[in-house]
Design a protein around this motif. Structure first.
Motif, short mmCIF file in Angstrom:
data_model
loop_
_atom_site.label_atom_id
_atom_site.label_comp_id
_atom_site.label_asym_id
_atom_site.label_seq_id
_atom_site.Cartn_x
_atom_site.Cartn_y
_atom_site.Cartn_z
N THR A 1 -19.66 -4.75 -9.06
CA THR A 1 -18.38 -4.73 -9.61
C THR A 1 -17.21 -5.02 -8.83
OG1 THR A 1 -18.06 -2.46 -9.15
CG2 THR A 1 -19.30 -2.89 -11.16
N ASP A 2 -17.29 -4.91 -7.48
CA ASP A 2 -16.20 -5.14 -6.58
C ASP A 2 -14.95 -4.04 -6.69
OD1 ASP A 2 -17.55 -6.90 -5.02
OD2 ASP A 2 -17.08 -8.59 -6.38
N PHE A 3 -15.36 -3.06 -7.64
CA PHE A 3 -14.25 -2.24 -8.03
C PHE A 3 -13.40 -1.57 -6.78
CE2 PHE A 3 -12.83 2.19 -9.21
CZ PHE A 3 -12.11 1.65 -10.53
N SER A 4 -14.18 -1.32 -5.39
CA SER A 4 -13.35 -0.70 -4.50
C SER A 4 -12.31 -1.78 -4.05
CB SER A 4 -14.25 -0.45 -3.08
OG SER A 4 -14.84 -1.63 -2.81
N PRO B 1 -6.44 -2.00 -2.46
CA PRO B 1 -5.23 -2.68 -2.29
C PRO B 1 -4.10 -2.29 -3.04
CG PRO B 1 -7.18 -4.30 -2.33
CD PRO B 1 -7.62 -2.85 -2.60
N ARG B 2 -4.46 -2.13 -4.48
CA ARG B 2 -3.37 -1.68 -5.39
C ARG B 2 -2.68 -0.38 -4.94
NH1 ARG B 2 -6.49 -5.64 -7.83
NH2 ARG B 2 -5.41 -7.01 -9.29
N LEU B 3 -3.75 0.58 -4.93
CA LEU B 3 -3.26 1.91 -4.93
C LEU B 3 -2.45 2.01 -3.58
CD1 LEU B 3 -6.22 4.38 -5.46
CD2 LEU B 3 -4.09 3.98 -6.68
N VAL B 4 -2.85 1.39 -2.50
CA VAL B 4 -2.16 1.60 -1.34
C VAL B 4 -0.71 0.67 -1.29
CG1 VAL B 4 -2.38 0.52 1.30
CG2 VAL B 4 -4.35 1.75 0.37
N LYS B 5 -0.59 -0.25 -1.89
CA LYS B 5 0.41 -0.91 -2.12
C LYS B 5 1.29 -0.15 -2.91
CE LYS B 5 2.25 -5.51 -3.38
NZ LYS B 5 2.16 -6.77 -4.32
N HIS B 6 0.84 0.58 -3.97
CA HIS B 6 1.63 1.11 -4.89
C HIS B 6 2.38 2.50 -4.34
CE1 HIS B 6 3.28 2.27 -8.81
NE2 HIS B 6 2.37 3.51 -8.79
N ASP B 7 1.48 3.37 -3.55
CA ASP B 7 2.14 4.63 -3.39
C ASP B 7 1.31 5.24 -2.29
OD1 ASP B 7 2.44 7.17 -3.62
OD2 ASP B 7 2.11 7.54 -5.61
N GLY C 1 -12.76 -4.68 6.18
CA GLY C 1 -11.86 -5.62 5.90
C GLY C 1 -10.42 -5.16 4.94
N ILE C 2 -10.72 -4.09 4.33
CA ILE C 2 -10.02 -3.70 3.23
C ILE C 2 -8.58 -3.04 4.01
CG2 ILE C 2 -9.22 -2.53 1.18
CD1 ILE C 2 -11.99 -2.81 0.23
N GLU C 3 -7.32 -3.13 3.53
CA GLU C 3 -6.24 -2.64 4.37
C GLU C 3 -6.17 -1.21 3.37
OE1 GLU C 3 -3.67 -1.43 6.62
OE2 GLU C 3 -4.11 -3.59 6.91
N HIS C 4 -6.77 -0.28 4.23
CA HIS C 4 -6.93 1.11 3.60
C HIS C 4 -5.60 1.97 3.97
CE1 HIS C 4 -8.43 2.78 7.09
NE2 HIS C 4 -9.31 1.59 7.13
N ASN C 5 -4.61 1.81 4.99
CA ASN C 5 -3.71 2.54 5.35
C ASN C 5 -4.01 3.90 5.55
OD1 ASN C 5 -0.95 2.74 5.91
ND2 ASN C 5 -0.52 3.28 3.76
N ASN C 6 -5.24 4.31 5.84
CA ASN C 6 -5.70 5.65 6.09
C ASN C 6 -5.51 6.44 4.81
OD1 ASN C 6 -6.69 6.40 8.36
ND2 ASN C 6 -4.76 6.87 9.56
#
Lengths: 324, 356
Positions: B145-148, B153-159, B178-183
């Motif tokens: 599904t590539d759900f992650s 990215p959306r969550l990290v960018k949003h909040d 490689g996903i930008e997860h911002n901890n």
């Protein structure tokens, strides 16, 4: 039944042909024998021609067997002139019985098994369970269905109301050896239905947990000692065996219960002060309840409670259930 | 791990235009597709455990973890993106909980994101811990599904005030590289002893595979979580769990671990029937259980305390400072295990929030 003739027929000419037809359990009845002896056969048998001179009994199987036992030579019969199919014969027999009596659980089981040869399970549940005096639920059918195939002693015990159909159903879930062993244990003891079910459930769990057999569990020395202790009344034997099996099944909880009983005794509380542990010792809250008639009574109880509140025993009680 | 392939796909008419539905249908091009218009009623033929339903989540995506009454719960929020699992764990509550025998993927991701966006509030409130592993495994179908890759990215960018926990028993972590997860993402594993993994978690990867995956995530900078849940009692459990912990800390840096939870096996009284029917070889239901204050069956309290204390002591040998908590346990048990207990659910929530 438009075309029926009446005749006296010799007993050896009457035959029980199909296993579908007798719906009675047991097929012998002392009460019927007695009645036949005293007043003779009141209701003729219903039969249909089988071959020249021979007849198949449609209704009246128990009457036929009783007449045979009494050594009668002939019985009055109503002879159907138009042959019935198996299904028609079975339904006629069912309705004839249903109109005159209620069915015992073994008969209900026999009937459900037989009905399912002609009808779908859904039809049996919806249309026939109510006719048998049962609720039209799948679970009712499921629990009654296996009773007809139980060993004869178990069926007899159900018929004689010495064991509850629910207990018989639980026994039906085991293999023959296990069933015999558990029935042999439970049948003579005066345990309530719920306690019998508890014993069966605990034995089943122990069998799987300990990777053993029911027979081996019941051959245990401590169980056998109680079983053979003729000095104990049967109900006390039953209760002791139930407790022993419960202790095996729930060793941690049983130990806490025993410790609680011992410590409570040590506290020496008067009978009208009740100390109750939390269910399964899960919470830390104990309950004290007491009754009193006057302020002196109340002061006396409070003084006693005050005295025990600071003892090592109460601290032991408060620690119950926290260690194994 | 055996690749998942359904025997039939039920395609709800609402899902027909969704990107993820097309991706899945293309992936399983040779699997028969049965269109359905009302997934709650018009089944033809009867679905089984190998069926896959692509449909829309008509309710809320984000909701509070159901928790349990009378025991301390941590205020977790769950995102319902799928329901069902193919790992075949004997003790899985989903057997008694879900009414669809196969898998359900909710494909209305855009609606989901709109809901999350509006309810997550853009960093204006207290921290929110959310997870996707309540009604399915967070990563079991991620390659499909590539759900992650959609969500993180959306969550990290949003909040920046959200921590997402991906709970899994699998080694399906490739998508996370490689996903930008911002901890803000915790990847966590349910661990159990080799005996339990082998006997009770039929289709799940082994302990080594799970830990290898955890090491990869550790190397990619993710914070990790571990859940000893369910802790299962059997003769030899002490050595079994000690071996798991030894193995875990042989490859995992304690500083990278955000939290470790423990929870003894517990279940609704209706579950044993499913375990008996679906996993007749399993013995776990035959141990000593009592009815807890929430009506669920649990081990006797003293045994739970002993199991938690033993596992905790093993963890503390390697990780004296990592946050260890109990899932759905009573304050009394907390007190016995840790010498202290959160005063209430809110205090428990704050305890976990603060460690994020």
């Amino acid at each position: 039944m438009k075309n029926v003739k009446c005749a006296l027929i010799q007993l050896e000419r009457l035959h029980i042909v199909s296993e579908l037809l007798p719906v009675s359990y047991p097929l012998t009845s002392p009460a019927l024998l007695n009645s036949l002896r005293n007043v003779g056969l009141i209701t003729p048998l219903l039969v249909q021609p089988l071959s020249p001179g021979n007849y198949q009994v449609i209704c009246g199987h128990r009457r036929l067997l009783a007449c045979r036992e009494l050594g009668l030579r002939t019985v009055p019969c109503r002879i159907l002139q138009d042959p019935l199919s198996d299904r028609e014969a079975f339904l006629l027999n069912l309705h004839e019985n249903m109109a005159t009596r209620t069915f015992n659980p073994i008969e209900q089981s026999l009937l459900i098994n037989k009905l399912e040869q002609f009808f779908t399970i859904e039809e049996v549940i919806r249309d026939y369970l109510p006719l048998l005096g049962l609720r039209p639920h799948a679970r009712v059918r499921e629990k009654l269905l296996p009773l007809a195939d139980l060993n004869e002693p178990v069926k007899k015990a159900v018929f004689e109301e010495r064991i509850h159909p629910d207990v018989a159903y639980r026994l039906s879930c085991f293999n023959d050896c296990e069933r015999r062993a558990m029935f042999g244990l439970l049948e003579p003891l005066y345990l309530s239905t719920s306690k019998q079910l508890e014993v069966i459930a605990n034995l089943e769990a122990l069998k799987f947990r300990e990777n053993t057999t029911i027979e081996r569990l019941l051959a245990d020395k401590s169980i056998q000692e109680v079983c053979k202790n003729n000095k104990l009344p049967l109900n006390q034997r039953g209760e002791r065996i139930r407790r022993l099996i419960h202790q095996w099944r729930m060793p941690f909880f049983s130990k806490a219960q025993q410790d609680f009983a011992r410590y409570k005794k040590e506290l020496g509380l008067p009978p009208n002060i009740q100390l109750t542990p939390p269910p399964f010792f899960e919470k830390d809250e104990y309950k004290v309840t007491f009754s009193f008639k006057n302020s002196e009574d109340l002061k006396k109880h409070l003084a006693k409670l005050n005295q025990v509140a600071d003892t090592a025993t109460i601290r032991q009680i408060m620690g119950l259930g926290k260690k194994v | 791990m055996k690749a998942y392939k359904p025997t039939v796909i039920y395609l709800d008419s609402d899902s027909g235009h969704d990107v993820v539905a097309h991706k899945i249908l293309n992936r399983f091009a040779d699997v028969p597709v049965v269109p359905v218009h009302d997934y709650l009623s018009d089944w033809t033929p009867e679905p089984d455990k190998n069926s896959l339903l692509l449909t829309h989540n008509r309710g809320r995506f984000l909701r509070a973890c159901p928790g349990t009454r009378s025991y301390l719960c941590c205020g977790y929020q769950i995102v319902d993106f799928a329901a069902g699992c193919t790992l075949g764990c004997s003790y899985c509550i989903l057997q008694a909980y879900l009414n669809f025998p196969g898998l359900v993927f909710y494909t209305n991701w855009e609606e989901m994101w709109k809901e999350l966006e509006s309810r997550l509030g853009g960093g204006k409130r207290h921290l929110l811990r959310i997870g996707t592993g309540e009604f399915t495994d967070s990563l079991l179908f991620d390659k499909l599904t590539d759900f992650s890759q959609y969500l993180i990215p959306r969550l990290v960018k949003h909040d920046s005030n959200i921590v997402l926990e991906l709970k899994t028993k699998t080694d399906q972590v490739d998508n996370l590289q490689g996903i930008e997860h911002n901890n803000q993402v915790v990847v966590s594993w349910s661990l159990n002893t080799s005996k339990i993994v082998e006997e009770e978690e039929a289709n799940a990867p082994g302990l080594d595979e799970r830990l290898d995956a955890a090491v990869r995530c550790q190397d990619w900078g993710y914070r990790l979580g571990f859940h000893f849940d369910p802790l299962i009692y059997y003769p030899g459990w002490e050595e079994g769990y000690q071996a798991v912990i030894d193995k875990m800390f042989a490859c995992i840096n304690p500083d990278k671990i955000l939290w470790i939870s423990m929870g003894c096996l517990r279940f609704m009284p209706s579950l044993p029937k499913f375990i008996r029917d679906n996993h007749p070889q399993s013995k776990i239901i035959w141990e000593e259980f009592i009815a807890g204050d929430d009506g669920k069956m649990r081990y006797f309290k003293g045994l739970r305390i002993k199991m938690y204390s033993t596992v905790l002591a093993n963890i503390r040998r390697y990780a004296p400072d990592v946050l260890v908590y109990l899932c759905m346990e009573s304050p009394g048990v907390w007190q016995e295990v840790f010498g202290e207990a959160p005063a209430n659910n809110h205090a428990f929530k704050v305890l976990l929030d603060e460690c994020c």
